[in-house]
Design an enzyme around this catalytic site. Structure first.
Site, PDB file in Angstrom:
ATOM      1  N   ARG A 120     -93.317  -3.653   5.342  1.00 11.75           N
ATOM      2  CA  ARG A 120     -93.380  -2.564   4.455  1.00 11.75           C
ATOM      3  C   ARG A 120     -93.033  -2.753   3.198  1.00 11.75           C
ATOM      4  O   ARG A 120     -93.353  -2.417   2.149  1.00 11.75           O
ATOM      5  CB  ARG A 120     -92.881  -1.416   5.376  1.00 11.75           C
ATOM      6  CG  ARG A 120     -92.855   0.043   4.450  1.00 11.75           C
ATOM      7  CD  ARG A 120     -94.262   0.417   4.266  1.00 11.75           C
ATOM      8  NE  ARG A 120     -94.766   0.847   5.592  1.00 11.75           N
ATOM      9  CZ  ARG A 120     -95.955   1.145   5.978  1.00 11.75           C
ATOM     10  NH1 ARG A 120     -96.799   1.556   4.921  1.00 11.75           N
ATOM     11  NH2 ARG A 120     -96.439   1.319   7.109  1.00 11.75           N
ATOM     12  N   HIS A 364     -92.263   1.461  11.163  1.00 11.32           N
ATOM     13  CA  HIS A 364     -92.738   1.734  10.127  1.00 11.32           C
ATOM     14  C   HIS A 364     -92.287   0.598   9.017  1.00 11.32           C
ATOM     15  O   HIS A 364     -93.081   0.122   8.113  1.00 11.32           O
ATOM     16  CB  HIS A 364     -92.350   3.001   9.153  1.00 11.32           C
ATOM     17  CG  HIS A 364     -93.103   3.622   8.295  1.00 11.32           C
ATOM     18  ND1 HIS A 364     -92.670   3.437   6.741  1.00 11.32           N
ATOM     19  CD2 HIS A 364     -94.553   3.874   8.073  1.00 11.32           C
ATOM     20  CE1 HIS A 364     -93.577   4.106   6.031  1.00 11.32           C
ATOM     21  NE2 HIS A 364     -94.669   4.054   6.707  1.00 11.32           N
ATOM     22  N   CYS A 365     -91.192   0.009   9.098  1.00 11.47           N
ATOM     23  CA  CYS A 365     -90.498  -1.021   8.481  1.00 11.47           C
ATOM     24  C   CYS A 365     -91.367  -2.311   8.558  1.00 11.47           C
ATOM     25  O   CYS A 365     -91.341  -3.038   7.440  1.00 11.47           O
ATOM     26  CB  CYS A 365     -89.074  -1.316   8.562  1.00 11.47           C
ATOM     27  SG  CYS A 365     -88.087   0.198   8.353  1.00 11.47           S
ATOM     28  N   VAL A 366     -91.953  -2.552   9.622  1.00 13.57           N
ATOM     29  CA  VAL A 366     -92.401  -3.933   9.924  1.00 13.57           C
ATOM     30  C   VAL A 366     -93.986  -3.796   9.996  1.00 13.57           C
ATOM     31  O   VAL A 366     -94.516  -4.940  10.248  1.00 13.57           O
ATOM     32  CB  VAL A 366     -92.046  -4.619  11.433  1.00 13.57           C
ATOM     33  CG1 VAL A 366     -90.386  -4.363  11.307  1.00 13.57           C
ATOM     34  CG2 VAL A 366     -92.244  -3.591  12.461  1.00 13.57           C
TER      35      VAL A 366
END
Length: 373
Positions: A120, A364-366
């Site tokens: 992300r 969501h971060c990855v």
């Protein structure tokens, strides 16, 4: 495993990034783009062309957790691939291992060098224009303010733009995709702590940062949350605090642990959101979701101040919500019920991502995505 604050720093930065530290406001490229047509970032809930994952965990950062992180990335990739295509970026030496974890059905692999897994933040921030052209904005990833090695990850946004034949647009700002939340209709939510921060954008005023973000992402209004500096490696990305469900509707993190630094922060954010209006003057409808108070105990969260047990860091894809679960049956069920109610046209899929949470991040971060145009 060492905490993310103790990870190896790497001084090298992308060549030519010096302009990002001058506080120059709009670049000539932005002015040109504005004259040619309006660029804007679509809502994450709009149709996707595909999703992206960086299979980049390495021992130098993740130590004994590396294999666990790779397995968690594989679970996420396979869950997404049931609903939309996934492109996995991986090192040549780990191509077979990546496929072992992520599978081959609906998956494409791209070979590149990587430092870590945070797609992300390192990937392209896709925008579209009024003619349906695809653009890719690069916000000059610098390891969240030179907190971690990043020279290889800093090249990923340009690679994604090239791979997908999107019009590459390089901002003068330094920032990350996890610091961006938009409704696709002109409103954004950001944290001041991650954007207006000397470790990324020294000498930039809030007005200059806002002007550039609006120009690059097609925004008419930004709702600024305070965030908090120095407590996590991102300086409080918005995707752990507030997300648009759709225009006018927001889901916000509300931490109910009085010992957590987020206890006061999330309440301050809630006050801001409840009193805010979007770019169309509409008062926001705000729903809250709270982290688990009793997550399962494991090697990942034991004595680990970086463990990020938050339900709000979910990923919206075609036909589904890919969300975390943390072994607290009551809290997991409550999050599942709320997400199912807020996204009635999507299947909520909950996954154990404790290994990734151990590094201070979430689903969501990855992940990142390319809008369908």
């Amino acid at each position: 495993m060492s905490t993310r604050r103790e990870f190896i720093k790497q001084a090298s930065v992308i060549a030519g990034m010096g302009a990002a530290f001058m506080g120059l406001g709009l670049s000539p490229a932005a002015v040109l783009a504005a004259s040619e047509g309006r660029w804007y970032m679509p809502d994450e809930g709009d149709k996707h062309q595909q999703a992206f994952i960086a299979f980049g965990a390495q021992d130098a950062i993740w130590e004994d957790f590396t294999a666990d992180v790779q397995a968690a990335l594989g679970r996420i990739a396979r869950a997404i691939a049931e609903h939309e295509p996934v492109t996995v970026f991986c090192r040549e030496s780990e191509r077979d291992l990546a496929e072992e974890h992520c599978g081959s059905a609906n998956i494409t692999y791209v070979i590149t060098e990587l430092d870590d897994i945070w797609m992300r933040d390192i990937g392209a921030n896709f925008v579209v224009d009024d003619r349906g052209e695809l653009g890719a904005v690069d916000f000059n990833f610098n390891g969240w303010g030179n907190k971690q090695r990043h020279a290889k990850d800093a090249q990923v946004a340009a690679l994604v733009a090239e791979t997908e034949e999107a019009r590459y647009q390089r901002s003068e700002l330094v920032g990350e995709g996890g610091g961006i939340e938009v409704d696709g209709h002109g409103t954004g939510i950001m944290t001041e702590s991650s954007w207006i921060n000397a470790n990324r954008n020294p000498e930039w005023s809030k007005a200059e940062v806002e002007q550039e973000l609006k120009a690059r992402l097609g925004l008419r209004k930004i709702i600024w949350l305070e965030g908090i500096k120095g407590k996590d490696i991102t300086d409080a990305h918005v995707d752990f605090y507030a997300r648009f469900v759709k225009p006018g509707v927001v889901i916000a993190n509300l931490d109910n642990d009085p010992q957590s630094y987020d206890y006061k922060v999330t309440r301050a954010h809630l006050d801001i959101l409840k009193n805010a209006t979007d770019a169309d003057g509409r008062k926001l409808e705000v729903h809250t979701v709270s982290p688990p108070l009793n997550p399962r105990q494991s090697k990942f969260n034991r004595d680990n101040p970086d463990f990020a047990a938050g339900y709000i860091n979910y990923f919206v894809i075609n036909g589904a919500i890919i969300a975390p679960q943390f072994g607290d049956k009551a809290s997991d069920a409550k999050a599942f019920e709320l997400l199912s109610r807020l996204y009635p046209d999507r299947k909520v899929v909950q996954l154990n991502i404790d290994a990734i949470s151990a590094g201070g991040g979430g689903i969501h971060c990855v992940t990142s995505h390319q809008p369908l145009v």
